[in-house]
Design an enzyme around this catalytic site. Structure first.
Site, PDB file in Angstrom:
ATOM      1  N   HIS A  25     -35.300 -33.431 -40.927  1.00 37.78           N
ATOM      2  CA  HIS A  25     -35.502 -32.537 -39.780  1.00 37.78           C
ATOM      3  C   HIS A  25     -34.931 -31.146 -40.082  1.00 37.78           C
ATOM      4  CE1 HIS A  25     -35.462 -31.556 -35.346  1.00 37.78           C
ATOM      5  NE2 HIS A  25     -34.512 -30.731 -35.781  1.00 37.78           N
ATOM      6  N   GLU A  26     -33.688 -31.107 -40.528  1.00 37.30           N
ATOM      7  CA  GLU A  26     -33.040 -29.822 -40.793  1.00 37.30           C
ATOM      8  C   GLU A  26     -33.669 -29.099 -41.986  1.00 37.30           C
ATOM      9  OE1 GLU A  26     -31.162 -28.552 -38.671  1.00 37.30           O
ATOM     10  OE2 GLU A  26     -30.891 -30.374 -37.478  1.00 37.30           O
ATOM     11  N   HIS A  29     -36.334 -26.775 -40.715  1.00 35.58           N
ATOM     12  CA  HIS A  29     -35.790 -25.499 -40.243  1.00 35.58           C
ATOM     13  C   HIS A  29     -35.375 -24.618 -41.423  1.00 35.58           C
ATOM     14  CE1 HIS A  29     -35.894 -26.737 -36.126  1.00 35.58           C
ATOM     15  NE2 HIS A  29     -34.931 -27.627 -36.221  1.00 35.58           N
TER      16      HIS A  29
END
Length: 435
Positions: A25-26, A29
């Site tokens: 997920h990170e 980003h």
């Protein structure tokens, strides 16, 4: 002893899957932020004390002690205040929340970072950066789901005969033993046997259980059932009767809670087997999974009273009750101790990770700060404001100050923390069981 080791292994595997999901997920980003030239000082998996970290380039990569989330730190998440200042300077608690958040986003500002601030990027770029995290969870969920469904498959009903009911029993009665006066079942009377495979119904070939089930339900009276038995095809001629059977939804699944309707009845148990799904079947199931996830998120507030009663009262924990990280880890531990083929356990384990990643995607897309969806909503609103000003030839209103919403973000965060603690307590006191 073996069971304890397997249970522990399940928890360890889930923890590893959780960390991978958060890191993935990170990474969404991080990669898009760097793509658009935003400086990212930190990439961390977990919260609390740092266990390990290493600086590579301008970013510190690390793992923290509590695997309950993760974050990347981007410079300039919020624009300066109306007076151009970024430091906290107010005694008002609500105003301090705004100014503290603004100041924190500039903590590691260095000379030359003026052109690398998050808020200076065009709204569509900020939307991509914030959406990339949840999207990575959706990609991971799809990869795991399609991989497991199209290679290992799932257990499903077939047109094979696993057993024949000797008498007609209303399925709503939930009994298996025939009682005096029960009529003989059409299947038993017609000579259907265990091991048969139904290949046609009333002259029309059938190879799918759902199709066969629907045709049986729609038929009351004489019928022709063609079966394969010992390499030969045999026509049987049962007379189907009316019986109380579970109601199905439009997708052919038994509705929950159980409801019963009058329909045609033959009287046999279908054989189940594990088989891979086609790409189309897997896509349909993935779509259903997402739709059910959306409905679950919408229905979440209504499940809180039942969750509270199951934790602090004498209520039962519902099967569809919300489950947290601890509950999911316990389920994975139980799963590893189940007496089932390894491939079935693997599919169920992967499905748990799929549901976890789908949940991460859906929750983060809620248009609320501090979730990713809140930042996406802020960037979209800024775009609308600027386009509207341009159309009506008004002055550019400038960047939308998301920091002004921080008091509401603290309220939302407080609600999520309380809900998380409630689920944690329920998972410890009255956990959902795999059975």
């Amino acid at each position: 002893m073996t069971e304890v080791l397997l249970y522990t292994l399940g928890i360890v595997l889930f923890a590893f899957g959780l960390l991978v999901s958060i890191a993935w997920h990170e990474l969404g980003h991080l990669s898009t932020a760097k793509l658009f030239g935003i400086r990212v000082p930190q990439y961390m998996v977990g919260f609390g004390p740092t266990i390990w970290s290493k600086k590579r380039g301008e970013t510190e990569y690390g793992i923290k002690a509590i695997p309950a989330g993760g974050y990347i730190r981007m410079i300039g998440m919020f624009p300066p205040g109306d007076d151009g200042r970024i430091e906290a300077r107010s005694t008002s608690p609500w105003r301090s929340m705004i100014e503290d958040a603004r100041e924190a986003s500039y903590e590691e500002l260095k000379p030359g970072d003026e052109t690398r601030l998050f808020y200076t990027r065009r709204p569509w770029k900020r939307v991509i950066v914030m959406f990339a995290g949840p999207f990575m969870n959706l990609v991971l969920a799809a990869a795991l789901f399609f991989g497991s469904m199209m290679t290992l498959g799932i257990e499903g009903q077939t047109t094979g005969v696993a057993g024949v009911q000797k008498c007609v029993i209303e399925q709503s009665e939930k009994r298996e033993t025939c009682a005096p006066g029960d009529p003989v079942s059409p299947a038993f009377k017609a000579g259907l046997k265990e091991g048969d495979k139904i290949v046609a119904f009333n002259g029309t070939p059938v190879s799918d259980w759902d199709v066969l089930s629907d045709r049986i339900r729609d038929t009351i009276g004489p019928a022709t059932v063609t079966v394969e038995r010992a390499g030969q095809r045999i026509d049987l001629h049962p007379t189907l009767v009316t019986n109380k059977v579970p109601k199905k939804d439009e997708d052919g699944r038994v509705v929950q809670p159980l409801a019963y309707i009058d329909a045609g009845y033959l009287g046999f148990a279908s054989k189940t087997e594990v088989a891979p799904l086609t790409f189309g079947e897997t896509t349909d199931r993935m779509t259903d999974l997402l739709e059910n996830g959306v409905h679950s998120v919408i229905a979440l507030p209504g499940k809180i009273p039942g969750l509270w009663d199951a934790t602090f009262g004498d209520g039962e924990r519902a099967d569809d009750s919300p489950v947290g990280v601890v509950g999911a880890a316990r389920l994975t531990g139980e799963l590893m101790t189940v007496d089932a083929p390894p491939e079935r356990i693997l599919v169920m384990f992967m499905n748990l990770l799929v549901m976890f990643n789908v949940s991460l995607f859906l929750f983060n897309m809620l248009p609320l700060l501090p979730l990713d969806g809140g930042h996406i909503a802020g960037a979209l609103w800024e775009s609308v404001r600027r386009h509207t000003a341009r159309i009506f030839k008004r002055p550019d209103p400038g960047p939308f100050d998301v920091a002004r919403l921080m008091p509401a973000a603290y309220v939302v965060a407080g609600v999520f923390v309380c809900f998380t603690l409630l689920v944690l307590a329920a998972d410890i006191v009255n956990p959902v069981k795999l059975t």
